[in-house]
Scaffold this motif. Sequence first.
Motif, PDB file in Angstrom:
ATOM      1  N   PRO A  96       0.766  -1.221  -0.170  1.00  0.00           N
ATOM      2  CA  PRO A  96      -0.066   0.000   0.211  1.00  0.00           C
ATOM      3  C   PRO A  96       0.916   1.224   0.022  1.00  0.00           C
ATOM      4  CG  PRO A  96      -0.054  -0.888   2.054  1.00  0.00           C
ATOM      5  CD  PRO A  96       0.574  -1.989   1.107  1.00  0.00           C
ATOM      6  N   ALA A  97       2.194   1.071   0.596  1.00  0.00           N
ATOM      7  CA  ALA A  97       2.763   2.457   0.736  1.00  0.00           C
ATOM      8  C   ALA A  97       3.140   2.965  -0.673  1.00  0.00           C
ATOM      9  CB  ALA A  97       4.081   2.228   1.362  1.00  0.00           C
ATOM     10  N   ARG A  98       3.503   1.925  -1.597  1.00  0.00           N
ATOM     11  CA  ARG A  98       3.899   2.327  -3.033  1.00  0.00           C
ATOM     12  C   ARG A  98       2.814   2.673  -3.823  1.00  0.00           C
ATOM     13  NH1 ARG A  98       7.840  -2.314  -5.316  1.00  0.00           N
ATOM     14  NH2 ARG A  98       7.979  -0.445  -6.920  1.00  0.00           N
ATOM     15  N   SER A  99       1.646   2.356  -3.461  1.00  0.00           N
ATOM     16  CA  SER A  99       0.465   2.789  -4.352  1.00  0.00           C
ATOM     17  C   SER A  99      -0.261   4.055  -3.799  1.00  0.00           C
ATOM     18  CB  SER A  99      -0.589   1.445  -4.187  1.00  0.00           C
ATOM     19  OG  SER A  99      -1.207   1.473  -2.932  1.00  0.00           O
ATOM     20  N   LEU A 100       0.470   4.618  -2.858  1.00  0.00           N
ATOM     21  CA  LEU A 100      -0.190   5.950  -2.215  1.00  0.00           C
ATOM     22  C   LEU A 100       0.688   7.080  -2.532  1.00  0.00           C
ATOM     23  CD1 LEU A 100      -1.587   4.690   1.105  1.00  0.00           C
ATOM     24  CD2 LEU A 100      -3.181   5.208  -1.057  1.00  0.00           C
ATOM     25  N   ASN A 101       0.191   8.114  -3.010  1.00  0.00           N
ATOM     26  CA  ASN A 101       1.125   9.271  -3.155  1.00  0.00           C
ATOM     27  C   ASN A 101       1.770   9.805  -2.003  1.00  0.00           C
ATOM     28  OD1 ASN A 101       2.245  11.624  -3.955  1.00  0.00           O
ATOM     29  ND2 ASN A 101       0.980  12.203  -5.547  1.00  0.00           N
ATOM     30  N   PRO A 102       3.117   9.829  -1.675  1.00  0.00           N
ATOM     31  CA  PRO A 102       3.695  10.173  -0.394  1.00  0.00           C
ATOM     32  C   PRO A 102       3.547  11.583  -0.268  1.00  0.00           C
ATOM     33  CG  PRO A 102       5.344   9.627  -1.882  1.00  0.00           C
ATOM     34  CD  PRO A 102       4.221   9.372  -2.558  1.00  0.00           C
ATOM     35  N   ASN A 103       3.141  12.514  -1.036  1.00  0.00           N
ATOM     36  CA  ASN A 103       3.029  13.822  -1.287  1.00  0.00           C
ATOM     37  C   ASN A 103       1.696  14.339  -0.971  1.00  0.00           C
ATOM     38  OD1 ASN A 103       6.027  14.232  -1.596  1.00  0.00           O
ATOM     39  ND2 ASN A 103       5.634  13.909  -3.763  1.00  0.00           N
ATOM     40  N   ALA A 107      -6.893  12.635   2.827  1.00  0.00           N
ATOM     41  CA  ALA A 107      -7.975  13.642   2.513  1.00  0.00           C
ATOM     42  C   ALA A 107      -8.058  13.894   0.765  1.00  0.00           C
ATOM     43  CB  ALA A 107      -8.331  14.554   3.000  1.00  0.00           C
ATOM     44  N   GLU A 108      -6.894  14.414   0.445  1.00  0.00           N
ATOM     45  CA  GLU A 108      -6.653  14.628  -1.107  1.00  0.00           C
ATOM     46  C   GLU A 108      -6.660  13.348  -1.930  1.00  0.00           C
ATOM     47  OE1 GLU A 108      -3.339  17.960  -1.404  1.00  0.00           O
ATOM     48  OE2 GLU A 108      -2.829  16.532   0.130  1.00  0.00           O
ATOM     49  N   TYR A 145      -3.387  13.022   7.477  1.00  0.00           N
ATOM     50  CA  TYR A 145      -2.079  12.459   7.363  1.00  0.00           C
ATOM     51  C   TYR A 145      -1.500  12.266   6.262  1.00  0.00           C
ATOM     52  CZ  TYR A 145      -2.426  11.343  12.634  1.00  0.00           C
ATOM     53  OH  TYR A 145      -2.609  11.320  14.063  1.00  0.00           O
ATOM     54  N   TYR A 146      -0.199  12.124   6.135  1.00  0.00           N
ATOM     55  CA  TYR A 146       0.381  11.550   5.065  1.00  0.00           C
ATOM     56  C   TYR A 146       0.780  10.127   5.242  1.00  0.00           C
ATOM     57  CZ  TYR A 146       1.282  16.661   3.527  1.00  0.00           C
ATOM     58  OH  TYR A 146       1.359  17.911   3.324  1.00  0.00           O
ATOM     59  N   PRO A 147       1.030   9.339   3.996  1.00  0.00           N
ATOM     60  CA  PRO A 147       1.037   8.023   4.160  1.00  0.00           C
ATOM     61  C   PRO A 147       2.045   7.529   5.246  1.00  0.00           C
ATOM     62  CG  PRO A 147       0.547   8.431   1.973  1.00  0.00           C
ATOM     63  CD  PRO A 147       0.854   9.768   2.725  1.00  0.00           C
ATOM     64  N   HIS A 148       3.204   8.188   5.163  1.00  0.00           N
ATOM     65  CA  HIS A 148       4.283   7.702   6.022  1.00  0.00           C
ATOM     66  C   HIS A 148       4.063   7.831   7.569  1.00  0.00           C
ATOM     67  CE1 HIS A 148       5.174  12.080   6.150  1.00  0.00           C
ATOM     68  NE2 HIS A 148       5.795  11.725   7.344  1.00  0.00           N
ATOM     69  N   MET A 149       2.871   8.580   7.594  1.00  0.00           N
ATOM     70  CA  MET A 149       2.691   8.698   9.195  1.00  0.00           C
ATOM     71  C   MET A 149       1.732   7.603   9.876  1.00  0.00           C
ATOM     72  SD  MET A 149       1.671  12.839   8.804  1.00  0.00           S
ATOM     73  CE  MET A 149       1.268  13.130  10.642  1.00  0.00           C
TER      74      MET A 149
END
Length: 255
Positions: A96-103, A107-108, A145-149
Amino acid sequence: MSDLIEVRNLGKTYRKATGLFNHKEVIALARVSFTLQAGETLAVVGETGSGKSTLAKLLVGIEQPDQGEIWYAGSQINCSEYRKTNQFIRYIFQDPARSLNPNQKIAEILHAVLRYSTVLSFDQREQKISQTLRLLGLLNEHANYYPHMFSGGQLQRVALARALILDPKVLILDEALTALDPSLRAQIVNLLLELQQNTGIAYLLITNQLRLVRHFADHTMVLHRGECLDYGPTAKIFANPVHEFSRKLINSVQY
């Protein structure tokens, strides 16, 4: 009960370069057929390179088949209709980490999914995002939150939120539970079973976790080098697999 998805003789062949001017054909999937009904889980198992992920990509239009047909709710899917069916057949990747935009904040990411596939207003999208996060055991504040959080288990719930926010009829889980430790995997599986019981969603589970298959899947299909060797009720496949490869695969796991 009518079939939600029916796959008829689905095939996919790739051309692989073997030199400067030479190519060879690699059969990724060979005339595979199956059905999937509402509220049902079909597990697809096999070794690496057996065609499992190719099958998933064909179902959601990431790849196009060379032969065969895909039917959804009684209508055949063609290339121009994949955008429409994308709302009803959703795909969760292994990482899932690679499939989500880290930036992007969660919500976005979720707003973008809803803008692309629905005509909901901003306020309606906000409400839908809040409902979906709560459904998956997340808090409203997680939307910022951002994905890395997130922890690994929370991140998988975020991936589920992105897939489930469109209220799909079919969810494809492509090794989506493999990387989780056993306790987190059990939590996600229990959540998926509860969602299935409440909504009638169907799952296509791609995995090599045979213990999970035995617990989770109603039907099981065994792929080997692109061919379907065994297909039927999970209890029957595990008790009396037809093909020798299936027997070896099942017997390699101690229960």
